[in-house]
Design an enzyme around this catalytic site. Structure first.
Site, mmCIF file in Angstrom:
data_model
loop_
_atom_site.group_PDB
_atom_site.id
_atom_site.type_symbol
_atom_site.label_atom_id
_atom_site.label_comp_id
_atom_site.label_asym_id
_atom_site.label_seq_id
_atom_site.Cartn_x
_atom_site.Cartn_y
_atom_site.Cartn_z
ATOM 1 N N ASP A 288 31.836 -18.921 6.845
ATOM 2 C CA ASP A 288 31.020 -17.882 7.461
ATOM 3 C C ASP A 288 29.997 -17.319 6.483
ATOM 4 O O ASP A 288 28.921 -16.869 6.886
ATOM 5 C CB ASP A 288 31.903 -16.743 7.981
ATOM 6 C CG ASP A 288 32.631 -17.127 9.262
ATOM 7 O OD1 ASP A 288 32.356 -18.214 9.799
ATOM 8 O OD2 ASP A 288 33.489 -16.345 9.706
ATOM 9 N N CYS A 333 21.596 -25.647 13.861
ATOM 10 C CA CYS A 333 22.574 -24.634 13.486
ATOM 11 C C CYS A 333 22.293 -23.459 14.413
ATOM 12 O O CYS A 333 22.362 -23.625 15.631
ATOM 13 C CB CYS A 333 22.470 -24.286 12.001
ATOM 14 S SG CYS A 333 20.792 -24.127 11.351
ATOM 15 N N SER A 334 21.935 -22.307 13.891
ATOM 16 C CA SER A 334 21.543 -21.202 14.758
ATOM 17 C C SER A 334 20.021 -21.096 14.796
ATOM 18 O O SER A 334 19.398 -21.218 15.839
ATOM 19 C CB SER A 334 22.157 -19.884 14.270
ATOM 20 O OG SER A 334 21.887 -18.830 15.177
ATOM 21 N N ALA A 335 19.413 -20.927 13.622
ATOM 22 C CA ALA A 335 17.958 -20.867 13.549
ATOM 23 C C ALA A 335 17.329 -22.257 13.459
ATOM 24 O O ALA A 335 16.153 -22.434 13.763
ATOM 25 C CB ALA A 335 17.531 -20.023 12.348
ATOM 26 N N GLY A 336 18.113 -23.228 12.995
ATOM 27 C CA GLY A 336 17.587 -24.583 12.867
ATOM 28 C C GLY A 336 16.841 -24.824 11.579
ATOM 29 O O GLY A 336 15.999 -25.728 11.503
ATOM 30 N N ILE A 337 17.147 -24.049 10.545
ATOM 31 C CA ILE A 337 16.442 -24.231 9.270
ATOM 32 C C ILE A 337 17.388 -24.278 8.068
ATOM 33 O O ILE A 337 17.130 -25.017 7.118
ATOM 34 C CB ILE A 337 15.383 -23.124 9.039
ATOM 35 C CG1 ILE A 337 16.001 -21.734 9.143
ATOM 36 C CG2 ILE A 337 14.234 -23.281 10.033
ATOM 37 C CD1 ILE A 337 15.031 -20.590 8.851
ATOM 38 N N GLY A 338 18.482 -23.518 8.092
ATOM 39 C CA GLY A 338 19.357 -23.434 6.933
ATOM 40 C C GLY A 338 20.289 -24.621 6.798
ATOM 41 O O GLY A 338 20.043 -25.551 6.032
ATOM 42 N N ARG A 339 21.379 -24.601 7.533
ATOM 43 C CA ARG A 339 22.329 -25.715 7.486
ATOM 44 C C ARG A 339 21.679 -26.996 8.021
ATOM 45 O O ARG A 339 21.986 -28.087 7.542
ATOM 46 C CB ARG A 339 23.567 -25.371 8.305
ATOM 47 C CG ARG A 339 24.296 -24.140 7.817
ATOM 48 C CD ARG A 339 25.483 -23.794 8.709
ATOM 49 N NE ARG A 339 25.972 -22.450 8.441
ATOM 50 C CZ ARG A 339 26.988 -21.878 9.071
ATOM 51 N NH1 ARG A 339 27.624 -22.555 10.018
ATOM 52 N NH2 ARG A 339 27.366 -20.643 8.787
ATOM 53 N N GLN A 377 17.089 -22.489 3.865
ATOM 54 C CA GLN A 377 16.772 -21.081 4.070
ATOM 55 C C GLN A 377 17.073 -20.197 2.871
ATOM 56 O O GLN A 377 16.400 -19.192 2.656
ATOM 57 C CB GLN A 377 17.565 -20.596 5.287
ATOM 58 C CG GLN A 377 17.283 -19.182 5.725
ATOM 59 C CD GLN A 377 18.183 -18.768 6.870
ATOM 60 O OE1 GLN A 377 19.197 -19.408 7.128
ATOM 61 N NE2 GLN A 377 17.833 -17.694 7.548
#
Length: 416
Positions: A288, A333-339, A377
């Site tokens: 998390d 992922c959620s935003a589509g940039i980090g993971r 990110q």
């Protein structure tokens, strides 16, 4: 609508007359809605009324440290598939393939990291992050499209965005917050996108259909730390059905493991009554907070994704005429940039390492960010890419454990 865990929910309907039982760790469920199994067709399109025989078994997938993914597979017979709304499927072999001034061997990379330390990597990432976006976001900013963006500050470039086919002549109906990202010697190898919103689930599956995607990779859970990260756009149990726009998504089988869950889905176009199999691969081992302390589980998952892409591509026989590695893999992922950016970076760097014996993490991240803005990110994700690549090289006998001990530990920050 929300699910019991607090997450956004598309319309999920358990199939009537189908006994549903929850899956458990390391348990594979082989069950489709009518109590039979489904065969893999050599065609990318399946008549759902003819789905009767045995589906390819998710549990047949095996992974070992020797699994390697390369970009030089033999191409299928050149029979042209149906064209999609977006350009793509080029076999351009120049992407991420130039040696460049930053390309180094793994031993050289470890020595550089050791001499510069974590602070050096963070400073390098800061230089990358300071560069302004290399494109416009005009379509994402249109009033009619603003509600389709999960986050107001994470928009998609115009020049690399995935364009959906227009519906009833509505020019804004072609928008989805998603960008093509080039892979190693493969144009448009990935589609980096945000976690679908309840109102964009139909657009998401329309994109999967039009781009002929075989594998969807999800690197976030639906709810993390009590916050909704993504809509429940597929059914979590065998026999579940999700109605999303012009598509029905039926869960055929589910394989649940400690670090990931793989679901075989049947995506049915309600307008044409055609259906295709799509593999949904959910990585559940990302903590998390921050990044994993070890990359072992993620590296195994990466190899598994490539293995499943190859397996499903082979089932299409000569109906696929694009790049030998297949259609774009959708990653979110959620935003589509980090993971998401981390996943793409590692896949590209590993493919290059196996092909040339060199890596260029910074150059890879810069190229990805030029197609999907703000990818990678946080600094800890950039540091993690270096450690993960070192762990992969160690597993392949390219480095020793002493080399790994020279690396700084991963840092922890709040990132998606």
């Amino acid at each position: 609508m929300t699910n019991r865990g607090g997450g956004e929910l598309c319309e999920v309907t358990p199939r009537v007359g189908t006994p549903l039982s929850p899956t458990s760790k390391n348990q594979t469920v082989h069950q489709n809605p009518n109590g039979t199994t489904v065969s893999s067709s050599t065609s990318p399109i399946i008549d759902k009324n003819k789905v009767k025989n045995g589906i390819s078994n998710i549990g047949d997938i095996e992974i070992t440290n020797g699994d390697v993914w390369m970009g030089t597979d033999e191409a299928p017979s050149p029979v042209q598939p149906p064209s999609s709304a977006s350009s793509g499927f080029s076999d351009d072999d120049s992407l991420h393939g130039d040696l460049g001034l930053q390309a180094v061997t793994m031993e050289q990379l470890i020595e550089e990291i050791h001499s510069r330390g974590r602070a050096g990597l963070i400073a390098e990432y800061a230089e990358i992050r300071q560069r302004p976006p290399e494109g416009s976001f005009n379509n994402a900013k249109l009033r009619s499209n603003q509600s389709k963006n999960r986050y107001t500050d994470v928009l998609c470039y115009d020049h690399s965005r995935v364009c959906l086919s227009q519906i009833d002549g509505d020019a804004t109906s072609d928008y989805i917050n998603a960008n093509f990202v080039d892979g190693y010697k493969q144009k448009n190898a990935f589609i980096s996108t945000q976690g679908p919103l309840p109102k964009t689930c139909g657009d998401f599956w329309r994109m999967v259909w039009e781009q002929q995607t075989l594998v969807v990779v999800m690197t976030t859970r639906v709810v993390e730390r009590g916050r909704t990260k993504c809509a429940q756009y597929w059914g979590p149990e065998p026999g579940d059905e999700v109605q999303a726009g012009g598509f029905t998504v039926t869960t055929l089988e589910v394989d649940t493991n400690p670090d990931y869950t793989i679901s075989m889905l049947l995506l049915t176009n309600k307008k044409t009554d055609e259906a295709r199999e799509v593999c949904h691969m959910l990585y559940t081992a990302w903590p998390d907070y921050g990044v994993p302390q070890s990359a072992r589980a993620l590296l195994q998952f990466l190899a598994l994704v490539r293995q499943q892409q190859t397996k499903l591509l082979a089932s299409r026989g000569d109906t696929w005429a694009g790049h030998p590695r297949g259609p774009p893999i959708v990653v979110h992922c959620s935003a589509g940039i980090g993971r998401t950016g981390t996943f793409c970076t590692l896949d590209i760097c590993i493919s290059r390492l196996e092909d040339t014996g060199t890596v260029d993490i910074r150059g890879t991240v810069e190229k990805i960010r030029a197609q999907r803005a703000y990818s990678i990110q946080m600094p800890d994700q950039y540091v993690f890419c270096h450690r993960a690549l070192a762990e992969y090289a160690l597993s392949r006998g390219m480095l020793s454990s002493q080399h790994l001990a020279m690396l700084p530990p991963t840092i922890e920050e709040d990132s998606d």
